[in-house]
Design an enzyme around this catalytic site. Sequence first.
Site, PDB file in Angstrom:
ATOM      1  N   LYS A  57       0.833  -1.217   0.000  1.00  0.00           N
ATOM      2  CA  LYS A  57       0.000   0.000   0.000  1.00  0.00           C
ATOM      3  C   LYS A  57       0.857   1.253   0.000  1.00  0.00           C
ATOM      4  O   LYS A  57       0.483   2.276  -0.579  1.00  0.00           O
ATOM      5  CB  LYS A  57      -0.969  -0.002   1.186  1.00  0.00           C
ATOM      6  CG  LYS A  57      -2.318  -0.619   0.847  1.00  0.00           C
ATOM      7  CD  LYS A  57      -2.293  -2.119   0.815  1.00  0.00           C
ATOM      8  CE  LYS A  57      -2.561  -2.791  -0.456  1.00  0.00           C
ATOM      9  NZ  LYS A  57      -2.473  -4.258  -0.390  1.00  0.00           N
ATOM     10  N   GLY A 121       8.941 -21.970  16.600  1.00  0.00           N
ATOM     11  CA  GLY A 121       8.164 -22.808  17.504  1.00  0.00           C
ATOM     12  C   GLY A 121       7.638 -24.025  16.777  1.00  0.00           C
ATOM     13  O   GLY A 121       7.362 -23.969  15.573  1.00  0.00           O
ATOM     14  N   ILE A 191      -2.609  -9.818  -6.015  1.00  0.00           N
ATOM     15  CA  ILE A 191      -1.219  -9.358  -6.020  1.00  0.00           C
ATOM     16  C   ILE A 191      -0.807  -8.922  -7.425  1.00  0.00           C
ATOM     17  O   ILE A 191      -0.185  -7.864  -7.600  1.00  0.00           O
ATOM     18  CB  ILE A 191      -0.280 -10.464  -5.488  1.00  0.00           C
ATOM     19  CG1 ILE A 191      -0.544 -10.687  -3.994  1.00  0.00           C
ATOM     20  CG2 ILE A 191       1.188 -10.109  -5.729  1.00  0.00           C
ATOM     21  CD1 ILE A 191       0.304 -11.760  -3.344  1.00  0.00           C
ATOM     22  N   VAL A 244       1.151 -20.464 -18.771  1.00  0.00           N
ATOM     23  CA  VAL A 244       2.607 -20.404 -18.920  1.00  0.00           C
ATOM     24  C   VAL A 244       3.157 -21.826 -18.993  1.00  0.00           C
ATOM     25  O   VAL A 244       2.830 -22.674 -18.158  1.00  0.00           O
ATOM     26  CB  VAL A 244       3.239 -19.621 -17.740  1.00  0.00           C
ATOM     27  CG1 VAL A 244       4.765 -19.685 -17.790  1.00  0.00           C
ATOM     28  CG2 VAL A 244       2.768 -18.164 -17.766  1.00  0.00           C
ATOM     29  N   ALA A 275       2.727 -14.553  -9.255  1.00  0.00           N
ATOM     30  CA  ALA A 275       1.701 -14.248  -8.235  1.00  0.00           C
ATOM     31  C   ALA A 275       0.494 -15.152  -8.471  1.00  0.00           C
ATOM     32  O   ALA A 275      -0.551 -14.710  -8.926  1.00  0.00           O
ATOM     33  CB  ALA A 275       1.307 -12.773  -8.313  1.00  0.00           C
ATOM     34  N   HIS A 450     -24.200  15.653   1.883  1.00  0.00           N
ATOM     35  CA  HIS A 450     -23.930  16.138   0.531  1.00  0.00           C
ATOM     36  C   HIS A 450     -22.864  17.218   0.578  1.00  0.00           C
ATOM     37  O   HIS A 450     -22.936  18.089   1.441  1.00  0.00           O
ATOM     38  CB  HIS A 450     -25.216  16.714  -0.073  1.00  0.00           C
ATOM     39  CG  HIS A 450     -25.006  17.313  -1.432  1.00  0.00           C
ATOM     40  ND1 HIS A 450     -24.816  16.531  -2.553  1.00  0.00           N
ATOM     41  CD2 HIS A 450     -24.913  18.612  -1.840  1.00  0.00           C
ATOM     42  CE1 HIS A 450     -24.640  17.330  -3.602  1.00  0.00           C
ATOM     43  NE2 HIS A 450     -24.693  18.601  -3.191  1.00  0.00           N
TER      44      HIS A 450
END
Length: 477
Positions: A57, A121, A191, A244, A275, A450
């Site tokens: 972003k 973990g 993406i 592809v 992506a 408005h």
Amino acid sequence: MAQSFDLVVIGGGPGGYEAAIRAAQLGMKVACIEKRLHKGKPALGGTCLNVGCIPSKALLDSTHRFHDAVHGLSAHGITVGEVAIDVKAMQARKDTVVGNLTGGIAQLFKGNGVTWLQGSGKLLAGRKVEFTPLEGAVETIDAQHVILATGSVPVNIPVAALVEDLIVDSTGALEFQSVPKRLGVIGAGVIGLELGSVWSRLGAEVVVLEAVDAFLPACDKAVAKEAMKILGKQGLDIRLGARVTGTEAKGKSVTVKFADKDGEHSEVFDKLIVAVGRRPFTDGVFSTDSGITLDERRFVHVDNQCRTSVPGVYAIGDLVRGPMLAHKAMEEGMMVAELIGGHHAQVNYDTIIGVIYTHPEIAWVGKTEEQAKSEGIDIKTGQFAFAVNGRALASNDAQGFVKFVADAATDRLLGMHVIGPGAGDIVHQGMISLEFGASVEDLQLMTFAHPTLSEVVHEAALSVDGRAIHAVQRKKK
Ligand code: FAD
Ligand code: NAD
């Protein structure tokens, strides 16, 4: 003696960190294990803050400003000199935004008394957790409750194996230090469109190769059609039904071979972004005797309140079924913390918003027209364009529309679909309406300020019954 916690969260992304903070607020002794090193430093915030929502972003915002300066300001009578982009400075700003936010999570952990264990973990049998620190010896931790929140990673495809700085996934595509002349993107999903837009706005010639024939199949068809038209005009060359078949990296370029209904083709690019989706990250996250089971799509199997097959162990976010979205992960984290704390909690999966942060944005909540029809619901719809909205015109940003899908028999709102300025914010009006079981009439009877973009929401609701004012509509009733 082994360390012991009321709750151990494995993974410090939006799902994991929100669960950890909420559980600490509820008085639990909480540890969150996170192994991520971002640019060499331990970092909380997961995919979203480090290599996902936030950096993408930041780049979308910078490049929108650049594009507007070059193409949009003259309409306002503003003349600027030569506009240039300093990609390194743009990237540095993005990195600062990321650093501030991830550092903020570390501060929130401190403030709430959450222990951040830096390392990996692994859930073992009997609710024990093996902790492998970034530095130091492996230890076993006792946990009353465990939340698995290890997220997801990009899907790799053998026909486009990654090659450093040439064939990259989304993480690599956020780090380009110059604008590629020709950019290939495999996958016209979220993406592909967002990062394709970033580099297209800076002048890259962008070709998007999408394997399936349909464009944005999760969106309402009317919205997807409008998006294809608008993004095409912006210069994204989106080729549907393009499969592809191979890639070859040579020197500073990559040749992509693909097949479509017209036969075999090849294109040469300076960079290629792969992506094609993400997969849940389960590698080494639990031992085979831990009791955790996977579903048929290899997500950790959970019930509708994120309980795994092991009592006291939960899983949330991208690791489990449902849309791979940060806000969905966060809400699941909060829900599970509440459940462990002995409270009632539930996520309403019917009102999870989707947003694609192109310009204009694309956003939706609830059922599409096609989905409602396929479920046999007798529906009515209404649509209103930003093209006649005073505020949108005043801002010279008036593409797209708002569409409502409603139950014809009960008038109840079923879905809201927006393509247009501020769609990602406007759509929250639909989410709140759905949560409160609103009817179309409820929205028709409300007063919208408005001049605002939200007036299009009002007009779209009115148009469901042929009553929109700023368009000629034959009154239905
Ligand atoms: P993650 O954020 O993936 O976090 C999981 C964490 O667990 C990771 O940091 C990982 O290092 C850690 N981990 C994994 N295994 C272990 C282990 N064994 N021990 C310790 N730690 C471990 N979503 C949106 O809603 N809006 C957007 O605008 C948006 N934009 C995106 C843009 C891009 C380019 C990408 C890639 C994704 C975007 N997403 C967006 C999706 C969003 O990032 C994810 O849905 C979200 O991050 C999922 O959160 P999570 O907590 O489940 O997992
Ligand atoms: P996606 O599922 O949105 O899109 C992947 C696209 O690639 C699909 O259209 C698919 O048909 C196509 N595809 C798959 N295999 C292909 C192949 N071999 N050749 C050509 N096309 C192929 O996935 P994504 O764009 O990689 O994003 C991953 C996840 O990240 C998504 O689930 C999304 O929710 C999340 N995300 C969200 C946001 C947001 O909320 N704005 C932004 C970015 C990512």
